[in-house]
Design a protein around this motif. Structure first.
Motif, PDB file in Angstrom:
ATOM      1  N   GLN A 266      67.235  -9.033  15.018  1.00 16.31           N
ATOM      2  CA  GLN A 266      67.576  -8.376  13.754  1.00 16.31           C
ATOM      3  C   GLN A 266      68.245  -9.351  12.787  1.00 16.31           C
ATOM      4  N   ILE A 267      69.175 -10.148  13.281  1.00 21.92           N
ATOM      5  CA  ILE A 267      69.875 -11.115  12.442  1.00 21.92           C
ATOM      6  C   ILE A 267      68.897 -12.171  11.911  1.00 21.92           C
ATOM      7  N   ALA A 268      68.045 -12.691  12.798  1.00 25.71           N
ATOM      8  CA  ALA A 268      67.069 -13.705  12.385  1.00 25.71           C
ATOM      9  C   ALA A 268      66.078 -13.144  11.371  1.00 25.71           C
ATOM     10  N   LEU A 269      65.680 -11.909  11.562  1.00 24.74           N
ATOM     11  CA  LEU A 269      64.712 -11.266  10.670  1.00 24.74           C
ATOM     12  C   LEU A 269      65.284 -11.112   9.264  1.00 24.74           C
ATOM     13  N   GLN A 270      66.536 -10.743   9.184  1.00 23.97           N
ATOM     14  CA  GLN A 270      67.155 -10.488   7.884  1.00 23.97           C
ATOM     15  C   GLN A 270      67.472 -11.770   7.115  1.00 23.97           C
ATOM     16  N   LYS A 271      67.314 -12.914   7.751  1.00 27.40           N
ATOM     17  CA  LYS A 271      67.511 -14.193   7.077  1.00 27.40           C
ATOM     18  C   LYS A 271      66.219 -14.709   6.439  1.00 27.40           C
ATOM     19  N   LEU A 272      65.099 -14.066   6.743  1.00 27.71           N
ATOM     20  CA  LEU A 272      63.803 -14.515   6.235  1.00 27.71           C
ATOM     21  C   LEU A 272      63.552 -13.982   4.829  1.00 27.71           C
ATOM     22  N   ASN A 273      62.706 -14.692   4.098  1.00 27.68           N
ATOM     23  CA  ASN A 273      62.253 -14.234   2.784  1.00 27.68           C
ATOM     24  C   ASN A 273      61.022 -13.361   2.997  1.00 27.68           C
ATOM     25  N   LEU A 274      61.183 -12.059   2.874  1.00 29.73           N
ATOM     26  CA  LEU A 274      60.142 -11.118   3.273  1.00 29.73           C
ATOM     27  C   LEU A 274      59.502 -10.452   2.062  1.00 29.73           C
ATOM     28  N   GLU A 275      58.174 -10.270   2.143  1.00 30.32           N
ATOM     29  CA  GLU A 275      57.429  -9.607   1.080  1.00 30.32           C
ATOM     30  C   GLU A 275      56.427  -8.628   1.684  1.00 30.32           C
ATOM     31  N   ILE A 276      56.186  -7.531   0.966  1.00 29.56           N
ATOM     32  CA  ILE A 276      55.197  -6.547   1.402  1.00 29.56           C
ATOM     33  C   ILE A 276      53.842  -7.226   1.587  1.00 29.56           C
ATOM     34  N   GLY A 277      53.152  -6.856   2.642  1.00 31.47           N
ATOM     35  CA  GLY A 277      51.833  -7.418   2.901  1.00 31.47           C
ATOM     36  C   GLY A 277      51.844  -8.673   3.752  1.00 31.47           C
ATOM     37  N   GLU A 278      53.028  -9.079   4.209  1.00 32.80           N
ATOM     38  CA  GLU A 278      53.144 -10.261   5.055  1.00 32.80           C
ATOM     39  C   GLU A 278      53.586  -9.866   6.468  1.00 32.80           C
ATOM     40  N   ILE A 279      53.514 -10.817   7.372  1.00 35.65           N
ATOM     41  CA  ILE A 279      53.988 -10.613   8.740  1.00 35.65           C
ATOM     42  C   ILE A 279      55.173 -11.533   8.986  1.00 35.65           C
ATOM     43  N   ALA A 280      56.295 -10.959   9.352  1.00 34.64           N
ATOM     44  CA  ALA A 280      57.493 -11.732   9.677  1.00 34.64           C
ATOM     45  C   ALA A 280      57.457 -12.085  11.162  1.00 34.64           C
ATOM     46  N   GLU A 281      57.763 -13.326  11.458  1.00 38.86           N
ATOM     47  CA  GLU A 281      57.713 -13.811  12.846  1.00 38.86           C
ATOM     48  C   GLU A 281      59.083 -14.312  13.280  1.00 38.86           C
TER      49      GLU A 281
ATOM     50  N   SER B  15      55.930  -4.698  15.629  1.00 40.12           N
ATOM     51  CA  SER B  15      56.564  -3.536  15.031  1.00 40.12           C
ATOM     52  C   SER B  15      56.465  -3.643  13.508  1.00 40.12           C
ATOM     53  N   THR B  16      57.329  -2.928  12.801  1.00 42.07           N
ATOM     54  CA  THR B  16      57.337  -2.941  11.337  1.00 42.07           C
ATOM     55  C   THR B  16      58.767  -3.082  10.818  1.00 42.07           C
ATOM     56  N   CYS B  17      58.887  -3.511   9.570  1.00 44.25           N
ATOM     57  CA  CYS B  17      60.187  -3.544   8.913  1.00 44.25           C
ATOM     58  C   CYS B  17      59.967  -3.530   7.407  1.00 44.25           C
ATOM     59  N   ASP B  18      61.062  -3.385   6.651  1.00 45.07           N
ATOM     60  CA  ASP B  18      60.977  -3.453   5.198  1.00 45.07           C
ATOM     61  C   ASP B  18      61.328  -4.865   4.732  1.00 45.07           C
ATOM     62  N   THR B  19      61.394  -5.078   3.430  1.00 41.15           N
ATOM     63  CA  THR B  19      61.616  -6.421   2.900  1.00 41.15           C
ATOM     64  C   THR B  19      63.046  -6.918   3.111  1.00 41.15           C
ATOM     65  N   CYS B  20      63.908  -6.056   3.606  1.00 43.56           N
ATOM     66  CA  CYS B  20      65.275  -6.469   3.966  1.00 43.56           C
ATOM     67  C   CYS B  20      65.414  -6.678   5.474  1.00 43.56           C
TER      68      CYS B  20
END
Length: 214
Positions: free
Chosen positions: A74-89, A53-58
């Protein structure tokens, strides 16, 4: 090799819902056979090993049912350091949840370039985790503003170009709650059959041949 339309009705958590998968094309590789399915359904209902899926940097994607139905993700995702152009796992309850971090689409080439780059990164990620089954939705269409045709064509094109490298992959589901997107996915798959290795026949062609042989 050919297959007729595969239809199934399922029940989940006491609530009835119709879930129709149509096996549009079978792609046969030298090391494995990949079943390609197109579904008018919600991504969170998929039983695949990997959901994309997709998400924003938050770590947000308003009204995304995959996140709404999976608060732990959702909770685990929001704890990650996210940047545009990356894939959060996020790995949760035995599944992989992969989120492409897209910029808002402003009609510029640079947003399309990032979108394509993320799809190539996704293919590499699938190789790393030995993906066997994958469900991918109409990425970026709703909250991020990407055009439907652009999304469908790039997802199918880049997945088709890289499918032979993902030797563990046995199943890919293209999923959308919008019927129009199901049609777009089917059209793009049929139009890019030759980009897959040892491509099979479309469902409609297979049906006609089987009927003629009866």
């Amino acid at each position: 090799m050919g297959n007729c339309c595969i239809k199934a009705q399922e029940k989940k958590k006491g609530n009835s819902f119709d879930k129709e998968f149509e096996q549009t094309v079978d792609f046969k590789h030298t090391k494995q056979q990949i079943a390609i399915n197109v579904a008018s359904s919600e991504l969170y209902l998929s039983d695949c090993q990997i959901l994309v899926s997709t998400c924003d940097t938050c770590g947000r994607n308003p009204n995304n049912k995959l996140l709404i139905k999976n608060k732990g993700v959702q909770i685990a995702l929001q704890k990650l350091n996210l940047e545009i152009g990356e894939i959060a796992e996020v790995k949760f309850d035995g599944k992989y949840y992969l989120f492409l971090l897209l910029p808002l689409y402003l009609g510029e080439d640079k947003q399309i370039d990032i979108f394509k780059s993320l799809l190539y990164k996704l293919c590499k990620k699938l190789i790393e985790i030995n993906a066997e089954s994958l469900a991918i939705e109409d990425l970026g269409v709703y909250n991020f503003g990407y055009p439907r045709q652009l999304v469908a064509s790039n997802i199918v094109e880049i997945m088709s170009k890289n499918s032979s490298s993902i030797t563990s992959l046995k199943r890919v589901d293209f999923v959308s709650a919008q019927p129009i997107f199901k049609i777009l996915f089917e059209k793009e798959i049929k139009g890019r059959q030759q980009q897959f290795q040892n491509t099979g026949q479309t469902r409609s062609e297979s049906f006609e041949q089987e009927r003629d042989n009866k």
